[in-house]
Scaffold this active site. Structure first.
Site, PDB file in Angstrom:
ATOM      1  N   ASP A 141      -8.121  -4.648  -0.280  1.00 43.23           N
ATOM      2  CA  ASP A 141      -8.626  -5.301  -1.489  1.00 43.23           C
ATOM      3  C   ASP A 141      -8.368  -6.796  -1.510  1.00 43.23           C
ATOM      4  O   ASP A 141      -8.974  -7.515  -2.298  1.00 43.23           O
ATOM      5  CB  ASP A 141      -7.976  -4.673  -2.728  1.00 43.23           C
ATOM      6  CG  ASP A 141      -8.458  -3.255  -2.921  1.00 43.23           C
ATOM      7  OD1 ASP A 141      -9.674  -3.054  -2.857  1.00 43.23           O
ATOM      8  OD2 ASP A 141      -7.622  -2.362  -3.106  1.00 43.23           O
ATOM      9  N   HIS A 156       0.856  -1.187   0.000  1.00 40.76           N
ATOM     10  CA  HIS A 156       0.000   0.000   0.000  1.00 40.76           C
ATOM     11  C   HIS A 156       0.887   1.230   0.000  1.00 40.76           C
ATOM     12  O   HIS A 156       1.937   1.230   0.634  1.00 40.76           O
ATOM     13  CB  HIS A 156      -0.905   0.008   1.245  1.00 40.76           C
ATOM     14  CG  HIS A 156      -2.047   0.965   1.135  1.00 40.76           C
ATOM     15  ND1 HIS A 156      -1.926   2.298   1.441  1.00 40.76           N
ATOM     16  CD2 HIS A 156      -3.330   0.775   0.736  1.00 40.76           C
ATOM     17  CE1 HIS A 156      -3.100   2.883   1.235  1.00 40.76           C
ATOM     18  NE2 HIS A 156      -3.960   1.992   0.818  1.00 40.76           N
TER      19      HIS A 156
HETATM   20  N1  ACO Z   1       4.118  -7.626  -5.119  1.00 40.39           N
HETATM   21  C1  ACO Z   1       5.467  -7.708  -5.251  1.00 40.39           C
HETATM   22  N2  ACO Z   1       6.295  -6.687  -4.996  1.00 40.39           N
HETATM   23  C2  ACO Z   1       5.776  -5.534  -4.556  1.00 40.39           C
HETATM   24  C3  ACO Z   1       4.387  -5.378  -4.380  1.00 40.39           C
HETATM   25  C4  ACO Z   1       3.549  -6.473  -4.673  1.00 40.39           C
HETATM   26  N3  ACO Z   1       2.222  -6.392  -4.522  1.00 40.39           N
HETATM   27  N4  ACO Z   1       4.143  -4.117  -3.943  1.00 40.39           N
HETATM   28  C5  ACO Z   1       5.329  -3.513  -3.841  1.00 40.39           C
HETATM   29  N5  ACO Z   1       6.321  -4.365  -4.215  1.00 40.39           N
HETATM   30  C6  ACO Z   1       7.756  -4.099  -4.172  1.00 40.39           C
HETATM   31  C7  ACO Z   1       8.209  -3.192  -5.295  1.00 40.39           C
HETATM   32  O1  ACO Z   1       8.586  -3.933  -6.427  1.00 40.39           O
HETATM   33  C8  ACO Z   1       9.349  -2.467  -4.652  1.00 40.39           C
HETATM   34  O2  ACO Z   1      10.452  -3.335  -4.620  1.00 40.39           O
HETATM   35  P1  ACO Z   1      11.952  -2.736  -4.751  1.00 40.39           P
HETATM   36  O3  ACO Z   1      12.151  -1.827  -3.585  1.00 40.39           O
HETATM   37  O4  ACO Z   1      12.827  -3.948  -4.728  1.00 40.39           O
HETATM   38  O5  ACO Z   1      11.980  -2.013  -6.074  1.00 40.39           O
HETATM   39  C9  ACO Z   1       8.904  -2.271  -3.214  1.00 40.39           C
HETATM   40  O6  ACO Z   1       8.003  -3.364  -2.964  1.00 40.39           O
HETATM   41  C10 ACO Z   1       8.198  -0.945  -2.968  1.00 40.39           C
HETATM   42  O7  ACO Z   1       7.156  -0.830  -3.917  1.00 40.39           O
HETATM   43  P2  ACO Z   1       6.559   0.534  -4.452  1.00 40.39           P
HETATM   44  O8  ACO Z   1       5.890   0.294  -5.752  1.00 40.39           O
HETATM   45  O9  ACO Z   1       7.586   1.598  -4.375  1.00 40.39           O
HETATM   46  O10 ACO Z   1       5.489   0.821  -3.352  1.00 40.39           O
HETATM   47  P3  ACO Z   1       4.360   1.845  -3.522  1.00 40.39           P
HETATM   48  O11 ACO Z   1       4.053   2.300  -2.149  1.00 40.39           O
HETATM   49  O12 ACO Z   1       4.677   2.879  -4.512  1.00 40.39           O
HETATM   50  O13 ACO Z   1       3.182   0.969  -4.135  1.00 40.39           O
HETATM   51  C11 ACO Z   1       1.214  -0.264  -4.438  1.00 40.39           C
HETATM   52  C12 ACO Z   1       2.028   0.615  -3.492  1.00 40.39           C
HETATM   53  C13 ACO Z   1       1.012   0.445  -5.801  1.00 40.39           C
HETATM   54  C14 ACO Z   1      -0.160  -0.481  -3.806  1.00 40.39           C
HETATM   55  C15 ACO Z   1       1.952  -1.601  -4.644  1.00 40.39           C
HETATM   56  O14 ACO Z   1       2.199  -2.198  -3.410  1.00 40.39           O
HETATM   57  C16 ACO Z   1       1.190  -2.561  -5.563  1.00 40.39           C
HETATM   58  O15 ACO Z   1       1.317  -2.463  -6.793  1.00 40.39           O
HETATM   59  N6  ACO Z   1       0.384  -3.496  -4.986  1.00 40.39           N
HETATM   60  C17 ACO Z   1      -0.430  -4.406  -5.747  1.00 40.39           C
HETATM   61  C18 ACO Z   1      -1.689  -3.701  -6.240  1.00 40.39           C
HETATM   62  C19 ACO Z   1      -2.706  -3.473  -5.145  1.00 40.39           C
HETATM   63  O16 ACO Z   1      -2.991  -4.341  -4.337  1.00 40.39           O
HETATM   64  N7  ACO Z   1      -3.273  -2.267  -5.127  1.00 40.39           N
HETATM   65  C20 ACO Z   1      -4.307  -1.892  -4.144  1.00 40.39           C
HETATM   66  C21 ACO Z   1      -3.812  -0.833  -3.229  1.00 40.39           C
HETATM   67  S1  ACO Z   1      -4.993  -0.554  -1.971  1.00 40.39           S
HETATM   68  C22 ACO Z   1      -6.048   0.551  -2.563  1.00 40.39           C
HETATM   69  O17 ACO Z   1      -5.817   1.234  -3.527  1.00 40.39           O
HETATM   70  C23 ACO Z   1      -7.421   0.699  -1.896  1.00 40.39           C
END
Ligand code: ACO
Length: 440
Positions: free
Chosen positions: A374, A316
């Site tokens: 979610d 998140h």
């Molecule tokens: N699966 C695998 N790796 C992940 C995931 C995931 N779901 N989420 C984050 N990471 C990793 C990234 O690759 C990154 O790795 P790195 O540091 O080695 O490059 C690290 O964790 C940080 O990720 P960011 O993308 O910088 O985190 P951010 O806070 O920007 O993203 C997000 C949050 C977009 C929700 C992300 O976690 C994601 O894509 N999750 C899956 C989609 C999802 O469930 N969305 C719903 C969000 S809740 C809502 O909107 C109500």
């Protein structure tokens, strides 16, 4: 907690060093009651000729608000100071809507008045119902929601004056009350089934379930387990601070647009898959994984930097410890799955196992990736019989309470300013116009 005693201008200041201009600037720091204080940059352009640069608004507070507080590091979500877990456990959606709107939990009498007001506004104008016929049967229900909610502006002229607190109040009641009716009609239309009118003696979620799933050919029996679980889902989605759709509502409202148009703008923003659509993605992912023995393979893919796959429903932008809403929903998922029998059980068990394995995996531990709201909501909604296309509609229905509260808060401020972000321009400077026959 005396929040207003603590908020205000702080003694701290920040110094800006720009060596090329030998510039030192003191900016005031405004104290928050919870969470980070903010640097007041309003004088920055006037005094120094700078804009701040913050695409995605990751470090920018766009307003003062006393409605919702999130501490993502600690996994805390408070509405008017009450934790989301406490509200989900002890309250119901309409009470939370009241709390968001008016700042305090209602007394018995206030609650009775509020319920009566909401009940007075659950029906929609019969003329509005004709709008539905203009949509194709295969229209996405969110497309219908954007259109029909925006069209409310053309029906309720007596609640469009945003400067009149009474009209703002009635518009807010109308939006909260009519949203389930409009949403259920969007579903019925795409199914080719007759619209079901609201029954005001039923609870908010119960009434919505009846409008969704009853047909004239049969008696409809409410299921309290499902009504309660849906009410909880509504509570958990009621507000979430200055997210994209809420900021959209505020920005639209800052131009003094009418409330129905502003909420339609919020619905449009919520429709995007990066905002309201993730629970659908979780379901797709679980179905693709299919069985527990393939979970390892998908976790390996999520870890692989060369594979774009992400574990949907994990991580998140704000919560970096746990999403408090996910914990509550996990319980609801158990209750609903028990009630609905075995058909959905394998998918839920798959989800539980995936959660268990991911939470034990170094990659997820190091990056503080936990299940978000979610991860469970799609499973619950599917088990209740909602088609995937309605998931975001339910989110919009619940979030309407937050949107109208945030909109009211903004309009009630003594000074109104139209929202007008600035930019860092990176295009051409002035240039000569070349006639078409000379271009090449
Ligand atoms: N699966 C695998 N790796 C992940 C995931 C995931 N779901 N989420 C984050 N990471 C990793 C990234 O690759 C990154 O790795 P790195 O540091 O080695 O490059 C690290 O964790 C940080 O990720 P960011 O993308 O910088 O985190 P951010 O806070 O920007 O993203 C997000 C949050 C977009 C929700 C992300 O976690 C994601 O894509 N999750 C899956 C989609 C999802 O469930 N969305 C719903 C969000 S809740 C809502 O909107 C109500």
């Amino acid at each position: 907690m005396a929040k207003h005693e603590q908020a205000g201008q702080g003694t701290g200041s920040i110094t800006l060093n720009d060596n090329s201009r030998q510039l030192q600037l003191e900016l005031p720091v405004l104290k928050a009651t919870q969470g980070p204080d903010v640097i007041d940059v309003r004088g920055l352009y006037r005094d120094a000729g700078y804009f701040t640069y913050d695409p995605g608004f990751t470090s920018t507070a766009s307003c003062d608000s006393a409605i919702t507080f999130i501490d993502g590091e600690k996994g805390i979500l408070l509405h008017r100071g009450y934790s989301i877990e406490t509200l989900a456990e002890n309250s119901d959606f309409l009470e939370v809507a009241y709390l968001l709107l008016f700042g305090e939990l209602p007394t018995e009498q206030q609650r009775a008045v509020f319920d009566e007001e909401i009940a007075t506004h659950t029906m929609v104008d019969e003329q509005l119902i004709r709008f539905y016929n203009g949509f194709r049967r295969d229209a996405h229900p969110m497309a219908i929601m954007v259109g029909v909610v925006g069209a409310l502006s053309a029906f309720y002229h007596d609640s469009l004056d945003i400067h009149d607190p009474d009209q703002r109040h009635i518009a807010s009641m109308r939006l909260i009350a009519k949203m389930p009716t409009i949403a259920a009609m969007a579903y019925k239309y795409t199914r080719g089934q007759p619209f079901v009118y609201p029954r005001n003696e039923l609870g908010y979620a119960e009434n919505f379930l009846r409008m969704m799933f009853s047909v004239p050919a049969e008696d409809y029996r409410s299921n309290p387990v499902l009504s309660q679980a849906l009410d909880r889902i509504f509570i958990l989605h009621a507000d979430h601070e200055q997210n994209a759709s809420t900021s959209t509502v505020r920005l639209a409202g800052s131009s003094q647009a009418n409330p129905f148009a502003c909420i339609a703008a919020g619905i449009a923003s919520l429709w995007g898959p990066a905002h309201g659509g993730a629970n659908e993605a979780v379901l797709k992912m679980l179905m693709e994984i299919g069985s527990k023995d393939r979970i390892g393979e998908y976790i390996a893919r999520a870890r692989d930097k060369n594979d774009p796959f992400r574990l949907m429903g994990f991580g998140h932008r704000v919560y970096k410890n746990h999403d408090p809403r996910a914990r509550v929903l996990r319980e609801s998922a158990h209750a609903v799955l028990r009630e609905m029998g075995s058909e959905e059980q394998p998918l839920f068990e798959l989800a539980l196992e995936l959660e268990r394995m991911a939470l034990e995996d170094d990659y997820f531990i190091e990056r503080k990736l936990f299940p978000n709201v979610d991860f469970y909501s799609g499973i619950i909604l599917r088990a209740m019989g909602f088609p995937v296309s309605m998931f975001t509609v339910l989110f919009a229905l619940a979030r309407t309470a937050g949107w109208v509260s945030q909109w009211n808060e903004m309009i009630s401020e003594p000074v109104q300013r139209i929202g007008r972000p600035r930019q860092r321009y990176i295009g051409y400077g002035p240039r000569e116009f070349i006639p078409r026959d000379k271009r090449g």
